[in-house]
Scaffold this motif. Sequence first.
Motif, short mmCIF file in Angstrom:
data_model
loop_
_atom_site.label_atom_id
_atom_site.label_comp_id
_atom_site.label_asym_id
_atom_site.label_seq_id
_atom_site.Cartn_x
_atom_site.Cartn_y
_atom_site.Cartn_z
N VAL A 17 0.86 -1.18 0.00
CA VAL A 17 0.00 0.00 0.00
C VAL A 17 0.90 1.23 0.00
O VAL A 17 1.78 1.36 0.86
CB VAL A 17 -0.92 0.03 1.25
N SER A 18 0.69 2.12 -0.96
CA SER A 18 1.51 3.33 -1.00
C SER A 18 1.06 4.29 0.09
O SER A 18 -0.07 4.22 0.59
CB SER A 18 1.38 4.01 -2.37
N ALA A 23 -3.18 7.33 2.79
CA ALA A 23 -3.68 8.66 3.17
C ALA A 23 -5.08 8.89 2.61
O ALA A 23 -5.96 9.39 3.30
CB ALA A 23 -2.72 9.74 2.67
N ARG A 24 -5.27 8.51 1.36
CA ARG A 24 -6.59 8.69 0.73
C ARG A 24 -7.64 7.83 1.44
O ARG A 24 -8.75 8.28 1.70
CB ARG A 24 -6.49 8.30 -0.75
N GLU A 25 -7.27 6.62 1.76
CA GLU A 25 -8.21 5.68 2.40
C GLU A 25 -8.61 6.14 3.81
O GLU A 25 -9.74 5.95 4.23
CB GLU A 25 -7.55 4.30 2.48
N THR A 26 -7.67 6.77 4.51
CA THR A 26 -7.91 7.16 5.90
C THR A 26 -8.31 8.62 6.08
O THR A 26 -8.70 9.02 7.17
CB THR A 26 -6.64 6.93 6.75
N ASN A 27 -8.18 9.39 5.01
CA ASN A 27 -8.44 10.83 5.08
C ASN A 27 -7.48 11.52 6.06
O ASN A 27 -7.85 12.42 6.80
CB ASN A 27 -9.89 11.11 5.45
N LYS A 51 -7.95 4.64 12.31
CA LYS A 51 -8.19 4.75 10.87
C LYS A 51 -7.14 3.98 10.08
O LYS A 51 -7.45 3.27 9.13
CB LYS A 51 -8.17 6.22 10.43
N ILE A 52 -5.88 4.13 10.48
CA ILE A 52 -4.79 3.44 9.78
C ILE A 52 -4.91 1.93 9.96
O ILE A 52 -4.81 1.17 8.99
CB ILE A 52 -3.43 3.97 10.27
N PHE A 53 -5.14 1.48 11.19
CA PHE A 53 -5.28 0.05 11.44
C PHE A 53 -6.47 -0.53 10.67
O PHE A 53 -6.39 -1.62 10.13
CB PHE A 53 -5.45 -0.22 12.94
N SER A 54 -7.56 0.23 10.62
CA SER A 54 -8.73 -0.24 9.89
C SER A 54 -8.41 -0.39 8.41
O SER A 54 -8.75 -1.40 7.79
CB SER A 54 -9.88 0.73 10.10
N LYS A 88 -18.36 1.50 6.50
CA LYS A 88 -18.46 2.82 5.86
C LYS A 88 -17.67 2.80 4.55
O LYS A 88 -18.14 3.29 3.52
CB LYS A 88 -17.92 3.90 6.78
N GLY A 89 -16.47 2.23 4.57
CA GLY A 89 -15.65 2.16 3.36
C GLY A 89 -16.32 1.33 2.27
O GLY A 89 -16.27 1.69 1.09
N GLU A 90 -16.96 0.23 2.66
CA GLU A 90 -17.66 -0.61 1.69
C GLU A 90 -18.83 0.14 1.06
O GLU A 90 -19.05 0.07 -0.15
CB GLU A 90 -18.17 -1.89 2.36
#
Length: 154
Positions: A17-18, A23-27, A51-54, A88-90
């Motif tokens: 994961v870059s 950063a985009r995934e976790t805001n 957020k990062i762990f999730s 929420k991500g799904e």
Amino acid sequence: MENIGIFIRNERLKQNVSLRNLARETNITPSYISHVENGNIKTPSLEHVMKIFSALKVSPNYLVHFGYMKGDLDQHFIENELNRRSQKGEIQGLIKREINNFDRETLEATYMMITKYREIMMNMYRVNQQNERMPMTFVNDLLRFYQSEYASKS
């Protein structure tokens, strides 16, 4: 005990994961994550760590390991919070895939509706039980996505 920044970097690299994608995934800004990984921020906030762990699908047990939570009472909270963020991500992914299938007219109409009623949405989400702002982040993400899609189909 291993440094949390090193742990996060190792997990991110192990999963290919870059920094920008995380950063985009976790805001969370790439700069902040980089500072955590490099040890410049030794104790990131619980919210950022969760957020990062999730996003990296790291077990909540590591929050206990790094001293963010103590024991089994907090375990239930951690698991619920990570599960909620994953759902929420799904949901965001499903909505964005649907938006990709919109024709220009539908896209424009939906964008106009969201823009026009944004204040109503903000008020509605402000009054939720936990008084979180996260749903508004989602609305703002949708508006940015609509803007980019609308511009590309113009």
